[in-house]
Design an enzyme around this catalytic site. Structure first.
Site, PDB file in Angstrom:
ATOM      1  N   HIS A 197      -4.876   2.086   7.296  1.00 29.57           N
ATOM      2  CA  HIS A 197      -3.496   2.577   7.406  1.00 29.57           C
ATOM      3  C   HIS A 197      -3.232   3.678   6.365  1.00 29.57           C
ATOM      4  O   HIS A 197      -2.642   4.713   6.679  1.00 29.57           O
ATOM      5  CB  HIS A 197      -2.549   1.379   7.228  1.00 29.57           C
ATOM      6  CG  HIS A 197      -1.094   1.707   7.178  1.00 29.57           C
ATOM      7  ND1 HIS A 197      -0.200   1.266   8.128  1.00 29.57           N
ATOM      8  CD2 HIS A 197      -0.361   2.405   6.271  1.00 29.57           C
ATOM      9  CE1 HIS A 197       1.008   1.711   7.810  1.00 29.57           C
ATOM     10  NE2 HIS A 197       0.944   2.400   6.687  1.00 29.57           N
ATOM     11  N   GLU A 198      -3.667   3.435   5.132  1.00 28.81           N
ATOM     12  CA  GLU A 198      -3.399   4.392   4.047  1.00 28.81           C
ATOM     13  C   GLU A 198      -4.241   5.663   4.185  1.00 28.81           C
ATOM     14  O   GLU A 198      -3.751   6.759   3.906  1.00 28.81           O
ATOM     15  CB  GLU A 198      -3.620   3.736   2.674  1.00 28.81           C
ATOM     16  CG  GLU A 198      -2.768   2.500   2.384  1.00 28.81           C
ATOM     17  CD  GLU A 198      -1.281   2.689   2.601  1.00 28.81           C
ATOM     18  OE1 GLU A 198      -0.793   3.823   2.486  1.00 28.81           O
ATOM     19  OE2 GLU A 198      -0.601   1.692   2.913  1.00 28.81           O
TER      20      GLU A 198
ATOM     21  N   GLN B 269       2.976   9.939   1.044  1.00 23.24           N
ATOM     22  CA  GLN B 269       4.302   9.330   1.228  1.00 23.24           C
ATOM     23  C   GLN B 269       5.288   9.699   0.132  1.00 23.24           C
ATOM     24  O   GLN B 269       6.496   9.562   0.317  1.00 23.24           O
ATOM     25  CB  GLN B 269       4.174   7.796   1.294  1.00 23.24           C
ATOM     26  CG  GLN B 269       3.435   7.307   2.526  1.00 23.24           C
ATOM     27  CD  GLN B 269       3.273   5.817   2.481  1.00 23.24           C
ATOM     28  OE1 GLN B 269       2.330   5.307   1.900  1.00 23.24           O
ATOM     29  NE2 GLN B 269       4.203   5.087   3.088  1.00 23.24           N
TER      30      GLN B 269
ATOM     31  N   GLY C 231       0.832  -1.200   0.000  1.00 18.82           N
ATOM     32  CA  GLY C 231       0.000   0.000   0.000  1.00 18.82           C
ATOM     33  C   GLY C 231       0.864   1.247   0.000  1.00 18.82           C
ATOM     34  O   GLY C 231       1.971   1.231   0.544  1.00 18.82           O
TER      35      GLY C 231
ATOM     36  N   CYS D  75       5.399  -0.092   7.217  1.00 20.83           N
ATOM     37  CA  CYS D  75       5.116   1.079   6.375  1.00 20.83           C
ATOM     38  C   CYS D  75       6.361   1.379   5.553  1.00 20.83           C
ATOM     39  O   CYS D  75       7.477   1.342   6.089  1.00 20.83           O
ATOM     40  CB  CYS D  75       4.778   2.272   7.266  1.00 20.83           C
ATOM     41  SG  CYS D  75       4.392   3.778   6.357  1.00 20.83           S
ATOM     42  N   LEU D  76       6.183   1.691   4.285  1.00 18.24           N
ATOM     43  CA  LEU D  76       7.326   2.041   3.441  1.00 18.24           C
ATOM     44  C   LEU D  76       8.022   3.296   3.951  1.00 18.24           C
ATOM     45  O   LEU D  76       9.197   3.509   3.646  1.00 18.24           O
ATOM     46  CB  LEU D  76       6.870   2.240   1.983  1.00 18.24           C
ATOM     47  CG  LEU D  76       6.439   0.954   1.264  1.00 18.24           C
ATOM     48  CD1 LEU D  76       5.806   1.286  -0.084  1.00 18.24           C
ATOM     49  CD2 LEU D  76       7.638   0.013   1.076  1.00 18.24           C
TER      50      LEU D  76
ATOM     51  N   HIS E 168      -2.583   7.998   6.456  1.00 14.38           N
ATOM     52  CA  HIS E 168      -1.526   8.806   5.813  1.00 14.38           C
ATOM     53  C   HIS E 168      -2.102  10.103   5.239  1.00 14.38           C
ATOM     54  O   HIS E 168      -1.482  11.164   5.346  1.00 14.38           O
ATOM     55  CB  HIS E 168      -0.856   8.037   4.669  1.00 14.38           C
ATOM     56  CG  HIS E 168       0.230   7.099   5.100  1.00 14.38           C
ATOM     57  ND1 HIS E 168       1.355   7.517   5.765  1.00 14.38           N
ATOM     58  CD2 HIS E 168       0.378   5.765   4.921  1.00 14.38           C
ATOM     59  CE1 HIS E 168       2.146   6.471   5.986  1.00 14.38           C
ATOM     60  NE2 HIS E 168       1.578   5.399   5.479  1.00 14.38           N
TER      61      HIS E 168
HETATM   62  C1  QAP Z   1       0.687  -0.839   5.049  1.00 10.07           C
HETATM   63  O1  QAP Z   1       2.840  -1.200   4.204  1.00 10.07           O
HETATM   64  C2  QAP Z   1       0.373  -2.110   5.770  1.00 10.07           C
HETATM   65  O2  QAP Z   1       9.530  -2.039   6.583  1.00 10.07           O
HETATM   66  C3  QAP Z   1       1.521  -1.005   3.802  1.00 10.07           C
HETATM   67  O3  QAP Z   1      11.466  -2.761   4.879  1.00 10.07           O
HETATM   68  C4  QAP Z   1       1.385  -2.947   6.223  1.00 10.07           C
HETATM   69  O4  QAP Z   1       3.506  -1.843   2.173  1.00 10.07           O
HETATM   70  C5  QAP Z   1      -0.913  -2.449   6.026  1.00 10.07           C
HETATM   71  C6  QAP Z   1       7.527  -2.466   3.589  1.00 10.07           C
HETATM   72  C7  QAP Z   1       1.076  -4.126   6.883  1.00 10.07           C
HETATM   73  C8  QAP Z   1      -1.219  -3.631   6.657  1.00 10.07           C
HETATM   74  C9  QAP Z   1      -0.237  -4.475   7.102  1.00 10.07           C
HETATM   75  C10 QAP Z   1       7.880  -2.185   4.885  1.00 10.07           C
HETATM   76  C11 QAP Z   1       8.514  -2.840   2.699  1.00 10.07           C
HETATM   77  C12 QAP Z   1       6.139  -2.341   3.117  1.00 10.07           C
HETATM   78  C13 QAP Z   1       9.193  -2.303   5.302  1.00 10.07           C
HETATM   79  C14 QAP Z   1       3.794  -1.648   3.325  1.00 10.07           C
HETATM   80  C15 QAP Z   1      10.183  -2.681   4.402  1.00 10.07           C
HETATM   81  C16 QAP Z   1       9.839  -2.953   3.094  1.00 10.07           C
HETATM   82  C17 QAP Z   1       5.146  -1.835   3.866  1.00 10.07           C
HETATM   83 CO    CO Z   2       2.332   3.472   5.489  1.00 18.66          CO
END
Ligand code: QAP
Ligand code: CO
Length: 167
Positions: free
Chosen positions: A134-135, A51, A46, A92-93, A138
């Site tokens: 979550h999004e 972001q 996401g 989270c990215l 943001h």
């Molecule tokens: C939000 O998060 C989310 O730490 C989206 O090193 C996450 O795409 C919603 C990511 C989990 C529900 C459950 C994070 C990639 C990606 C990192 C992401 C990383 C590389 C996170």
């Molecule tokens: Co995020």
């Protein structure tokens, strides 16, 4: 297409409230394409426009196994369907390398425009519900680390700042 730069916590730009999209025109469609490319490149599920430092109410998500089912939400509005709190591990990215348990309502309905500007609605639960909440956070300047203790949040902030100094 282009890979966009992803802001990292605690960048103050992540705290801005995004503005509604007035018309889904070709500029918005190009932004959506670039956000999807950026999300896939970073191996995320996401990404919110906030972001990538674009303060418009746009979210892209893909929780499919093969990363081939992109979902686009423009001007998303969420309504809680089931208030029962479920705990889920979130990342989270914009907070790379850190994951924490967060409690959120288990089911939400989302009403939004798609990338063609057409309204649609979706009732979500499980991972998709977590991801949408979550999004949307943001777009309102909120991060998942705001739900954890100040102590843990500051520890993450300091580690990320230290890592970036070393790069
Ligand atoms: C939000 O998060 C989310 O730490 C989206 O090193 C996450 O795409 C919603 C990511 C989990 C529900 C459950 C994070 C990639 C990606 C990192 C992401 C990383 C590389 C996170
Ligand atoms: Co995020």
């Amino acid at each position: 297409m282009a890979i966009l730069n992803i802001l990292e916590f605690p960048d103050p730009q992540l705290r801005k409230t995004a503005n509604s999209v007035k018309t889904v025109d070709s500029d918005i469609q190009l932004l959506v394409k670039n956000m999807l490319e950026t999300m896939y490149d970073a191996e995320g599920i996401g990404l919110a426009a906030t972001q990538v430092n674009i303060h418009k109410r746009i979210i892209v998500i893909d929780i499919s196994e093969n990363c081939d089912e992109p979902l686009v939400f423009i001007n998303p509005k969420i309504e809680v369907i089931d208030h029962t709190l479920h705990e889920h591990q979130e990342g989270c990215l914009s907070v790379p390398g850190y994951y924490e348990e967060v409690e959120r309502p288990s089911s939400v309905k989302v009403v939004a425009l798609n990338e063609q500007g057409k309204p649609f609605e979706l009732i979500t639960e499980d991972l998709l519900s977590v991801c949408i909440q979550h999004e949307v956070d943001h777009l309102n300047g909120k991060l998942f680390v705001d739900y954890i203790s100040v102590l843990k949040r500051n520890r993450i902030k300091q580690k990320l700042q230290k890592e970036r100094r070393q790069d």
